[in-house]
Design a protein around this motif. Structure first.
Motif, mmCIF file in Angstrom:
data_model
loop_
_atom_site.group_PDB
_atom_site.id
_atom_site.type_symbol
_atom_site.label_atom_id
_atom_site.label_comp_id
_atom_site.label_asym_id
_atom_site.label_seq_id
_atom_site.Cartn_x
_atom_site.Cartn_y
_atom_site.Cartn_z
ATOM 1 N N ASP A 58 0.680 -1.376 -0.061
ATOM 2 C CA ASP A 58 0.075 0.408 0.244
ATOM 3 C C ASP A 58 0.571 1.976 -0.014
ATOM 4 O O ASP A 58 0.513 2.070 -0.626
ATOM 5 C CB ASP A 58 -0.685 0.069 1.439
ATOM 6 C CG ASP A 58 -2.037 -1.336 0.838
ATOM 7 O OD1 ASP A 58 -2.325 -1.364 0.198
ATOM 8 O OD2 ASP A 58 -2.031 -2.183 1.915
ATOM 9 N N ALA A 102 2.014 1.531 -3.687
ATOM 10 C CA ALA A 102 0.699 2.083 -4.068
ATOM 11 C C ALA A 102 0.611 3.734 -3.949
ATOM 12 O O ALA A 102 0.733 4.408 -5.319
ATOM 13 C CB ALA A 102 -0.750 1.269 -3.845
ATOM 14 N N LEU A 103 1.412 3.589 -2.646
ATOM 15 C CA LEU A 103 0.613 5.739 -2.610
ATOM 16 C C LEU A 103 1.441 6.331 -3.043
ATOM 17 O O LEU A 103 1.911 7.363 -3.085
ATOM 18 C CB LEU A 103 0.099 5.714 -0.933
ATOM 19 C CG LEU A 103 -0.435 7.203 -0.283
ATOM 20 C CD1 LEU A 103 -1.597 6.971 -1.032
ATOM 21 C CD2 LEU A 103 -0.068 7.125 0.793
ATOM 22 N N GLN A 134 3.328 5.900 -6.252
ATOM 23 C CA GLN A 134 3.026 5.882 -7.175
ATOM 24 C C GLN A 134 2.031 6.836 -7.773
ATOM 25 O O GLN A 134 2.229 8.327 -8.204
ATOM 26 C CB GLN A 134 2.149 4.864 -7.893
ATOM 27 C CG GLN A 134 3.214 3.583 -7.848
ATOM 28 C CD GLN A 134 4.632 3.882 -8.920
ATOM 29 O OE1 GLN A 134 4.393 3.769 -9.963
ATOM 30 N NE2 GLN A 134 5.306 3.075 -7.989
ATOM 31 N N GLU A 135 1.168 7.476 -6.815
ATOM 32 C CA GLU A 135 -0.184 8.173 -6.370
ATOM 33 C C GLU A 135 0.122 9.253 -6.067
ATOM 34 O O GLU A 135 -0.066 10.404 -7.048
ATOM 35 C CB GLU A 135 -0.884 7.565 -6.006
ATOM 36 C CG GLU A 135 -2.395 8.465 -5.812
ATOM 37 C CD GLU A 135 -3.614 7.681 -5.112
ATOM 38 O OE1 GLU A 135 -4.568 8.358 -3.737
ATOM 39 O OE2 GLU A 135 -3.976 6.445 -5.025
ATOM 40 N N ARG A 136 0.806 9.907 -5.371
ATOM 41 C CA ARG A 136 1.234 11.304 -4.593
ATOM 42 C C ARG A 136 2.326 11.250 -4.584
ATOM 43 O O ARG A 136 2.241 12.729 -4.520
ATOM 44 C CB ARG A 136 0.848 10.838 -2.682
ATOM 45 C CG ARG A 136 -0.454 10.730 -2.829
ATOM 46 C CD ARG A 136 -0.671 11.137 -1.649
ATOM 47 N NE ARG A 136 -2.319 10.956 -1.699
ATOM 48 C CZ ARG A 136 -3.250 10.765 -0.481
ATOM 49 N NH1 ARG A 136 -2.844 11.214 0.621
ATOM 50 N NH2 ARG A 136 -4.066 10.763 -0.150
ATOM 51 N N ALA A 149 4.252 11.045 -8.787
ATOM 52 C CA ALA A 149 3.200 11.504 -9.871
ATOM 53 C C ALA A 149 3.507 12.930 -9.601
ATOM 54 O O ALA A 149 3.028 13.711 -10.745
ATOM 55 C CB ALA A 149 2.058 10.893 -9.622
ATOM 56 N N LYS A 150 4.576 13.458 -8.647
ATOM 57 C CA LYS A 150 4.565 15.269 -8.856
ATOM 58 C C LYS A 150 5.720 14.985 -8.661
ATOM 59 O O LYS A 150 5.426 16.689 -8.968
ATOM 60 C CB LYS A 150 3.313 15.464 -6.738
ATOM 61 C CG LYS A 150 1.904 15.239 -7.129
ATOM 62 C CD LYS A 150 1.482 16.198 -6.616
ATOM 63 C CE LYS A 150 1.239 16.743 -7.172
ATOM 64 N NZ LYS A 150 0.398 17.490 -5.598
ATOM 65 N N ASP A 177 3.474 15.866 -13.283
ATOM 66 C CA ASP A 177 2.510 17.099 -12.607
ATOM 67 C C ASP A 177 2.629 18.641 -13.735
ATOM 68 O O ASP A 177 3.810 19.381 -13.527
ATOM 69 C CB ASP A 177 2.227 17.604 -10.935
ATOM 70 C CG ASP A 177 1.885 18.728 -10.545
ATOM 71 O OD1 ASP A 177 0.601 18.652 -11.637
ATOM 72 O OD2 ASP A 177 1.852 19.074 -10.081
#
Ligand code: FES
Ligand SMILES: [Fe+2]
Length: 438
Positions: A35, A38-39, A41-43, A46-47, A162
């Motif tokens: 998890d 995955a977080l 990757q997302e936060r 991605a930025k 981003d």
């Protein structure tokens, strides 16, 4: 590995982790968890501004390499006008991978599925059966490859997924001062010496990023052979001397090892030293002339190391620079890229010697590299185990360190080099991203 029960459980863990950091604690779970991966990757990926390539890897029009940011595959190419582009390595028609080789030269990329063809800048130029199939409804300009923001610093090409985020200069936030120690080796800067070593390992990217943000603590133990056999000009007692510098709120950090009695700039040819003095500011020369080893991380996952290494034990040794990227390839798994950087204007025999030193110490079979991966894979395995994952580790070294007021470089600078200050700063920035606050 059990996952968090829900998003709230993960959010609570992130906020407990950030609170723990203020007391000098950081949880094992961060280093091997599905998890958390995955977080990130997302936060985070991605930025953040993430490293893609060195300009010298793609010197001519049409040169390209394929690289990744998080789980996104990118083509980094120099177009016919010399401009560098990063585009998603994905055909806009049905999503096929456009370019399947890691490096090469091409003016165009043609999809192997239905044949859509794009310029190396990303523009869609060729669509089979355009008239018969699409009857004028498909506009080529709407279906180019997806472009990613690109910016450069001293030959380093970074990308950011981003479109809204800060500029690269703002993101680096003053760490450029220290990056120049690796990059301004003469007015011509540096270039890569050959393609990167590239391999995968069962190691979490963060363990490596932390180690290179200034973990001078492990060197006299993990790499003790180097001290004992005379390949590395320091000793366990002198090794801790030096400084740890970090950029508060940005996550970047560097360990600057000071070798008492070690001659300034030793290990570089005179011509390179003269070039450095010209290319750097007086403050940078003042810092650089005092250090033996510099090991730093640009948050999140790009690192540099400069150190002397003796090809003949007891000799003063040659100073080499390695640049490395720790690409997250899954929970507890990493794809490693490692380059040797050499001064562009240096004599060829020095470049070859520096590359030999790099290969022996930090190539994929390098002695230092083997020492490190043995430890890093074990740390990762522990972090994924049932009992360990809920434990914290101590990050309290140097908790009370006062900044060194007279140090000529920017950021928060403390002594000695052996210190957790850089790591607390790094994990605090990581926490900002994971909490959605960066
Ligand atoms: S997926 Fe690329 S042309 Fe169809
Ligand atoms: Fe190491």
């Amino acid at each position: 590995m059990t996952a968090f029960n829900d998003a709230t459980g993960l959010a609570d863990w992130v906020s407990r982790t950030r609170a723990g950091l203020t007391e000098g604690r950081f949880p094992a779970r961060a280093f091997n968890d599905v998890d958390v991966h995955a977080l990130e990757q997302e936060r985070l990926f991605a930025k953040a501004w993430c490293f893609l390539a060195h300009e010298s890897e793609i010197p001519s029009p049409g040169d390209y390499v394929t690289r990744k940011i998080g789980n996104n595959n990118l083509i980094v190419a120099r177009d016919e006008h010399g401009v560098i582009h990063a585009n998603l390595n994905m055909c806009r028609h049905r999503g096929n991978v456009m370019c399947k080789s890691e490096m090469g030269n091409a003016s165009h990329f043609r999809c192997s599925y239905h044949g859509w063809t794009y310029k190396n800048s990303g523009e869609l130029v060729g669509v089979p059966y355009m008239k018969e199939g699409y009857e004028g409804r498909l506009k080529r300009k709407d279906w180019g490859l997806v472009a990613v923001r690109v910016d450069t610093y001293e030959g380093l090409v970074f990308g950011c997924l981003d479109p809204e985020g800060p500029s690269l200069a703002e993101y680096l936030g003053g760490f450029q001062f220290y990056l120049d120690l690796y990059l301004k080796h003469g007015l011509g800067g540096v270039e890569v010496h050959g393609p990167p070593d590239h391999w995968v390992a069962d190691t979490d990217w963060k363990i490596c990023a932390e180690n290179f943000a200034g973990d001078g603590y492990h060197t006299p133990v993990a790499h003790q052979w180097g001290f004992h056999l005379g390949y590395f000009p320091s000793s366990g007692t002198t090794h801790s001397q030096g400084w740890a510098a970090s950029i508060p709120g940005k996550g970047h950090g560097i360990g600057l090892g000071h070798g008492p009695g070690y001659p300034a700039f030793s290990g570089f040819p005179d011509q390179v030293v003269a070039g450095m003095k010209e290319a750097m500011s007086p403050e940078q020369v003042a810092v650089f002339s005092q250090i033996r080893t510099a090991v730093g991380t640009v948050f999140p996952n790009l690192s540099f190391l400069m150190q002397p290494f003796s090809l003949v034990p007891g000799d003063p040794g040659v100073r080499f620079v390695t640049m490395r990227l720790y690409h997250p390839a899954g929970p507890g798994r990493m794809e490693m890229y490692s380059w040797c950087l050499v001064p562009k204007d240096a004599p060829e025999d020095y470049k070859a010697e520096a590359y030999r030193a790099y290969t022996l110490a930090f190539g994929q079979a390098g002695t230092f590299e083997q020492d490190d991966f043995e430890n890093w894979t074990k740390v990762t395995a522990s972090a994924g185990s049932g009992l360990v994952r809920d434990l914290d580790f101590p990050y309290i070294m140097g908790m009370e360190s006062e900044p060194v007021p007279e140090f000529p470089g920017p950021g928060h600078v403390v002594r000695p080099y052996v210190n957790d200050t850089n790591f607390r700063n790094m994990w605090s920035r990581w926490g900002d991203y994971l909490a959605g606050e960066a």
